[in-house]
Design a protein around this motif. Structure first.
Motif: not given
Length: 450
Positions: A244-248
């Motif tokens: 997952p991305s940082r924001k997720d």
């Protein structure tokens, strides 16, 4: 003279044979070395994605075939079977939560997984005599916590009784990535070549254990985690396109990754394996048969000092069981914001359903399997029928042109015919100038209102 000629031809034949032999041998050796070189590079660096696989990839008997077949099958490809390469996948669910059981059956079927239900236990049903000793008095267990422990202990006992080498245990309120098979194939490849092992893998592990057998617990569904404060050097970092991305990714896992050296642009690209030290929550974890024995010994036979996830953590910190944590975790909580989110805590301020599954969410994964299955099974049946009944746009255009041509042709014929008749009476020319004749003509043809 004749003997000399014979000797000359004899030696000439020998020389030619020697030269041909050298050429053939050189060519054969060069091809052999090239083949070995290509084989090494292809098997080591060629990766396949789930998008490259046909629908047969979801078949339980799938074995991914590399471009050049290795001497032994790729053990990591077993992650594409219905149990992700473990002996079985077990899920814990309270008998009355048929809504969650429906969800798990559906999600598993869409992901090519097969699950076995382990019934949850109502705490009130456990006899006082069956409750383990609590000599440490660390925690006063609620009945719901006692029931949760008993359900997981039943799963451990099932693993021992079934004589499977490993099992994946998950809870019924979770979500995972739609590319779960690829994630576990990559995890298997890393664990087979792990630098965290204390002993080399046995021959059996190399041929039959996709994740090795040097652990008791493989933590993959924690809600909180931290690494051993004195062993931040013990970590295996690897690329994973499904991270997952940082924001997720939740803050607790961002901090753990940073403490283990993964930060900046590596976040959203790397996944970590580290010795398990501080995981909390039991949403997803795997155990070996020996691990099941140690858990049943330390969290039942000898004592139970607190909720099952807390006591598992204490045993990891005390070194009584050995495990690894995978970060970010492949399994995460699915939430709807209502009372349905918990079987252990009741909040009267919340509605029962919250936002419902249609408005539900999860963190720490890139592509939700629960959301993907809604989109994949979505259908607009009557729209499809309408599309089928309507001719293609190209046919519509052709039909329109034909109608216009026919209409134009009819008008011309009518005008010509009428003009010639009216010319004889002398009336047509006046009507043509005022347009009255044309209006009258359309009315007579029944085209009013078109």
């Amino acid at each position: 003279m004749l003997p000399k000629l014979l000797h000359f031809y004899f030696f000439l034949t020998l020389a030619a044979g020697f030269i041909i032999g050298v050429i053939v041998a050189s060519y054969t050796l060069s091809q052999g070395f090239v083949g070995v070189d290509l084989g090494i590079h292809d098997t080591q660096f060629t990766n396949s994605t789930s998008d490259d696989l046909s629908s047969a990839a979801w078949n339980e008997s799938l074995v991914i075939e590399p471009s050049i077949e290795p001497s032994t099958p790729d053990l990591a490809s077993v992650a594409w079977n219905e149990s992700l390469g473990f002996g079985e996948v077990l899920y814990v669910s309270m008998p009355d939560r048929t809504d969650r059981q429906d969800a798990m059956t559906l999600a598993a079927s869409m992901s090519g997984l097969k699950l076995k239900l382990i019934n949850g236990v109502v705490g009130e049903s456990i006899s006082v005599k069956a409750v383990p000793d609590n000599n440490a008095n660390k925690w006063t267990l609620r009945l719901s916590e006692l029931g949760c422990w008993r359900a997981h202990a039943d799963a451990w006992r099932y693993v021992i009784d079934s004589n499977v080498e490993t099992a994946l245990i998950i809870e019924d309120d979770i979500d995972w990535d739609k590319n779960i098979h690829r994630i576990f194939q990559d995890l298997s490849s890393q664990m087979q070549n792990s630098t965290l092992r204390l002993v080399p893998p046995t021959e059996h592990e190399q041929t039959s254990a996709p994740y090795g057998l040097d652990w008791d617990v493989l933590v993959m569904g924690q809600c909180v985690d931290k690494a051993h404060p004195e062993h931040h050097d013990l970590v295996l970092v690897y690329d994973d396109p499904n991270v997952p991305s940082r924001k997720d990714t939740e803050e607790v896992f961002l901090k753990q990754m940073e403490s283990l050296g993964v930060k900046g642009n590596d976040v959203g690209k790397k996944r970590l394996i580290s010795p398990a030290y501080g995981p909390i929550c039991t949403m997803g974890y795997a155990i070996t048969r020996r691990g099941a024995q140690r858990l049943l010994l330390n969290l039942s036979y000898l004592n139970l000092r607190g909720p099952v996830d807390m006591d598992m953590m204490w045993n990891l910190q005390e070194g009584k069981i050995r495990g690894y944590s995978v970060t970010p975790p492949p399994f995460t909580a699915w939430r709807t914001g209502g009372q349905k989110d918990s079987d252990n805590k009741h909040d009267p301020k919340l509605t029962v359903s919250g936002k419902g599954n249609r408005g539900g969410w999860s963190s720490n994964i890139k592509s939700s399997a629960r959301i993907a299955m809604i989109n994949e099974l979505a259908m607009k049946n009557w729209v499809d029928y309408t599309k089928k009944a309507s001719p293609p746009e190209s046919e519509k255009q052709t039909g329109k042109e034909n109608n216009e041509n026919q209409t134009g042709k009819g008008n011309n014929e009518k005008q010509t015919g009428k003009g010639s008749n009216e010319e004889q009476t002398g009336k047509g020319s006046n009507e043509k100038q005022t347009g009255k004749g044309n209006n009258g003509e359309r009315k007579g043809n029944g085209t009013k209102g078109s």
